[in-house]
Scaffold this motif. Sequence first.
Motif, PDB file in Angstrom:
ATOM      1  N   ILE A  96       0.853  -1.197   0.000  1.00 16.65           N
ATOM      2  CA  ILE A  96       0.000   0.000   0.000  1.00 16.65           C
ATOM      3  C   ILE A  96       0.890   1.248   0.000  1.00 16.65           C
ATOM      4  CG2 ILE A  96      -1.811   1.242   1.274  1.00 16.65           C
ATOM      5  CD1 ILE A  96      -2.671  -1.492   2.434  1.00 16.65           C
ATOM      6  N   ILE A  97       1.995   1.172   0.747  1.00 15.01           N
ATOM      7  CA  ILE A  97       2.921   2.320   0.831  1.00 15.01           C
ATOM      8  C   ILE A  97       3.652   2.499  -0.503  1.00 15.01           C
ATOM      9  CG2 ILE A  97       4.898   3.278   2.090  1.00 15.01           C
ATOM     10  CD1 ILE A  97       4.147   1.136   4.299  1.00 15.01           C
ATOM     11  N   SER A  98       4.168   1.398  -1.055  1.00 14.24           N
ATOM     12  CA  SER A  98       4.948   1.535  -2.291  1.00 14.24           C
ATOM     13  C   SER A  98       4.049   1.932  -3.459  1.00 14.24           C
ATOM     14  CB  SER A  98       5.747   0.258  -2.590  1.00 14.24           C
ATOM     15  OG  SER A  98       4.878  -0.808  -2.750  1.00 14.24           O
ATOM     16  N   ASP A  99       2.799   1.458  -3.481  1.00 16.07           N
ATOM     17  CA  ASP A  99       1.867   1.886  -4.532  1.00 16.07           C
ATOM     18  C   ASP A  99       1.583   3.389  -4.410  1.00 16.07           C
ATOM     19  OD1 ASP A  99       1.670  -0.578  -5.690  1.00 16.07           O
ATOM     20  OD2 ASP A  99      -0.420  -0.948  -5.155  1.00 16.07           O
ATOM     21  N   ALA A 100       1.483   3.876  -3.158  1.00 12.01           N
ATOM     22  CA  ALA A 100       1.216   5.311  -2.953  1.00 12.01           C
ATOM     23  C   ALA A 100       2.379   6.150  -3.477  1.00 12.01           C
ATOM     24  CB  ALA A 100       0.976   5.586  -1.466  1.00 12.01           C
ATOM     25  N   SER A 101       3.612   5.727  -3.190  1.00 10.82           N
ATOM     26  CA  SER A 101       4.783   6.461  -3.695  1.00 10.82           C
ATOM     27  C   SER A 101       4.808   6.443  -5.213  1.00 10.82           C
ATOM     28  CB  SER A 101       6.082   5.808  -3.215  1.00 10.82           C
ATOM     29  OG  SER A 101       6.207   5.950  -1.855  1.00 10.82           O
ATOM     30  N   ASN A 102       4.517   5.287  -5.758  1.00  7.08           N
ATOM     31  CA  ASN A 102       4.522   5.119  -7.212  1.00  7.08           C
ATOM     32  C   ASN A 102       3.497   6.032  -7.873  1.00  7.08           C
ATOM     33  OD1 ASN A 102       5.814   3.774  -9.211  1.00  7.08           O
ATOM     34  ND2 ASN A 102       5.110   1.758  -8.590  1.00  7.08           N
ATOM     35  N   TYR A 103       2.331   6.098  -7.250  1.00  6.43           N
ATOM     36  CA  TYR A 103       1.249   6.931  -7.787  1.00  6.43           C
ATOM     37  C   TYR A 103       1.678   8.395  -7.809  1.00  6.43           C
ATOM     38  CZ  TYR A 103      -3.252   9.299  -8.089  1.00  6.43           C
ATOM     39  OH  TYR A 103      -4.266  10.133  -8.467  1.00  6.43           O
ATOM     40  N   ILE A 104       2.263   8.859  -6.705  1.00  2.00           N
ATOM     41  CA  ILE A 104       2.693  10.266  -6.636  1.00  2.00           C
ATOM     42  C   ILE A 104       3.819  10.527  -7.635  1.00  2.00           C
ATOM     43  CG2 ILE A 104       3.702  12.038  -5.118  1.00  2.00           C
ATOM     44  CD1 ILE A 104       2.257  10.630  -2.786  1.00  2.00           C
ATOM     45  N   ARG A 105       4.726   9.578  -7.757  1.00  2.00           N
ATOM     46  CA  ARG A 105       5.809   9.697  -8.740  1.00  2.00           C
ATOM     47  C   ARG A 105       5.252   9.917 -10.152  1.00  2.00           C
ATOM     48  NH1 ARG A 105      11.022   7.830  -9.531  1.00  2.00           N
ATOM     49  NH2 ARG A 105      12.225   7.868  -7.644  1.00  2.00           N
ATOM     50  N   ARG A 106       4.259   9.100 -10.495  1.00  2.00           N
ATOM     51  CA  ARG A 106       3.676   9.211 -11.844  1.00  2.00           C
ATOM     52  C   ARG A 106       2.939  10.533 -11.994  1.00  2.00           C
ATOM     53  NH1 ARG A 106       1.886   4.096 -11.019  1.00  2.00           N
ATOM     54  NH2 ARG A 106      -0.280   4.750 -10.931  1.00  2.00           N
ATOM     55  N   LYS A 107       2.169  10.908 -10.982  1.00  2.00           N
ATOM     56  CA  LYS A 107       1.351  12.122 -11.045  1.00  2.00           C
ATOM     57  C   LYS A 107       2.220  13.365 -11.218  1.00  2.00           C
ATOM     58  CE  LYS A 107      -3.029  11.457 -10.885  1.00  2.00           C
ATOM     59  NZ  LYS A 107      -3.566  11.539 -12.179  1.00  2.00           N
ATOM     60  N   PHE A 108       3.353  13.408 -10.508  1.00  2.00           N
ATOM     61  CA  PHE A 108       4.201  14.600 -10.542  1.00  2.00           C
ATOM     62  C   PHE A 108       5.369  14.470 -11.522  1.00  2.00           C
ATOM     63  CE2 PHE A 108       1.851  15.013  -6.618  1.00  2.00           C
ATOM     64  CZ  PHE A 108       1.491  16.354  -6.639  1.00  2.00           C
ATOM     65  N   GLY A 109       5.353  13.417 -12.310  1.00  2.00           N
ATOM     66  CA  GLY A 109       6.365  13.269 -13.365  1.00  2.00           C
ATOM     67  C   GLY A 109       7.769  12.994 -12.852  1.00  2.00           C
ATOM     68  N   PHE A 110       7.903  12.462 -11.631  1.00  2.00           N
ATOM     69  CA  PHE A 110       9.248  12.183 -11.099  1.00  2.00           C
ATOM     70  C   PHE A 110       9.980  11.160 -11.970  1.00  2.00           C
ATOM     71  CE2 PHE A 110       8.444  13.212  -6.309  1.00  2.00           C
ATOM     72  CZ  PHE A 110       8.021  14.474  -6.694  1.00  2.00           C
ATOM     73  N   ASN A 111       9.219  10.225 -12.555  1.00  2.00           N
ATOM     74  CA  ASN A 111       9.864   9.169 -13.340  1.00  2.00           C
ATOM     75  C   ASN A 111      10.517   9.740 -14.597  1.00  2.00           C
ATOM     76  OD1 ASN A 111       8.974   7.340 -11.492  1.00  2.00           O
ATOM     77  ND2 ASN A 111       7.151   6.773 -12.646  1.00  2.00           N
ATOM     78  N   LYS A 112       9.965  10.855 -15.095  1.00  2.00           N
ATOM     79  CA  LYS A 112      10.563  11.470 -16.291  1.00  2.00           C
ATOM     80  C   LYS A 112      11.852  12.190 -15.920  1.00  2.00           C
ATOM     81  CE  LYS A 112       6.315  11.677 -18.855  1.00  2.00           C
ATOM     82  NZ  LYS A 112       5.007  12.125 -18.450  1.00  2.00           N
ATOM     83  N   ILE A 113      11.891  12.736 -14.699  1.00  2.00           N
ATOM     84  CA  ILE A 113      13.116  13.441 -14.265  1.00  2.00           C
ATOM     85  C   ILE A 113      14.210  12.405 -14.020  1.00  2.00           C
ATOM     86  CG2 ILE A 113      14.119  14.948 -12.486  1.00  2.00           C
ATOM     87  CD1 ILE A 113      11.166  15.878 -11.948  1.00  2.00           C
ATOM     88  N   GLN A 114      13.847  11.348 -13.274  1.00  2.00           N
ATOM     89  CA  GLN A 114      14.842  10.310 -12.954  1.00  2.00           C
ATOM     90  C   GLN A 114      14.659   9.146 -13.914  1.00  2.00           C
ATOM     91  OE1 GLN A 114      14.307   7.821  -9.473  1.00  2.00           O
ATOM     92  NE2 GLN A 114      16.400   8.168  -8.844  1.00  2.00           N
ATOM     93  N   LYS A 115      15.243   9.287 -15.097  1.00  2.00           N
ATOM     94  CA  LYS A 115      15.022   8.240 -16.110  1.00  2.00           C
ATOM     95  C   LYS A 115      15.827   6.987 -15.805  1.00  2.00           C
ATOM     96  CE  LYS A 115      13.131  10.635 -19.999  1.00  2.00           C
ATOM     97  NZ  LYS A 115      13.406  11.695 -20.918  1.00  2.00           N
TER      98      LYS A 115
END
Length: 271
Positions: A96-115
Amino acid sequence: MIRKYRYLILRRSLQVSLMFLYFAGNAWGFTFLQGNLSSSLLLGFIPLSDPYAALQMLVAGAVLSSDLLIGVLIITLFYISIGGRAFCSWVCPINIISDASNYIRRKFGFNKIQKKQPASRNLRYFVLFLSLILSYFLGLSAFEFISPISMVHRGLVFGMGFGYGAIVIIFLFDLFVLKNGWCGHICPLGAFYSMAAKFSLIKVAHDAQKCTACMECKDVCPESQVLFMINKESIPVLSGECTSCARCIEVCNDDALNFTIRNFKGEKNET
Ligand code: SF4
Ligand code: SF4
């Protein structure tokens, strides 16, 4: 709308219900499910034991009771049938915790910054190996001693204690340092179940004919490396690292991904 989140709703319901049952067993003496995620008793007489915890105990030199061995057998057969890492996405509270982090990462585009991810996903197999070596030399179940899964679970069931700290650390680590940092790179229990899941009967299957290459599945998948066949081949996801979370199935608007019963014969013919 509900169809889009049908498996997520089921997973969260199961995770919360299990926590509640463990809590009720501890607080009010309900006998439906008692104990913790390492070792429990279902209906007051069916033992359920975490095979990885038992393996650490064995390596540490403990003599395993027959109840514990029966519990290991039940859990091992169960997860081999439905997919070892189903434990991760359907039972483990850390998910539940890791899914929440993942969701926020996707929403705020963190994954695009940290390719580029700064660590290999194979690190977890090293941690698994290390935990067994340490168990042997220390004469105790090394991972159980520091496991955030146990901390959070015991915290929720018996009162938070170190559980809050574990939640915050994993949340922030996954959010700012490493995508799927704990579950996808470090957790030895996830690594253990990944190995067991190689033999599981239920798999996600991909139909390349229906796929329109939108890549939504890869975007939500916590183990996107397992979806290498997307828009290329109509084959099942055979990697044990798939957590059977079914997010890929839910987000696919083209019905190109679905659960399937494994066809071992067909796999042989393909190779
Ligand atoms: S990888 Fe570990 S912490 Fe994450 S969900 Fe699986 S068992 Fe729980
Ligand atoms: S392939 Fe699908 S079911 Fe497996 S981990 Fe990825 S999103 Fe979840």
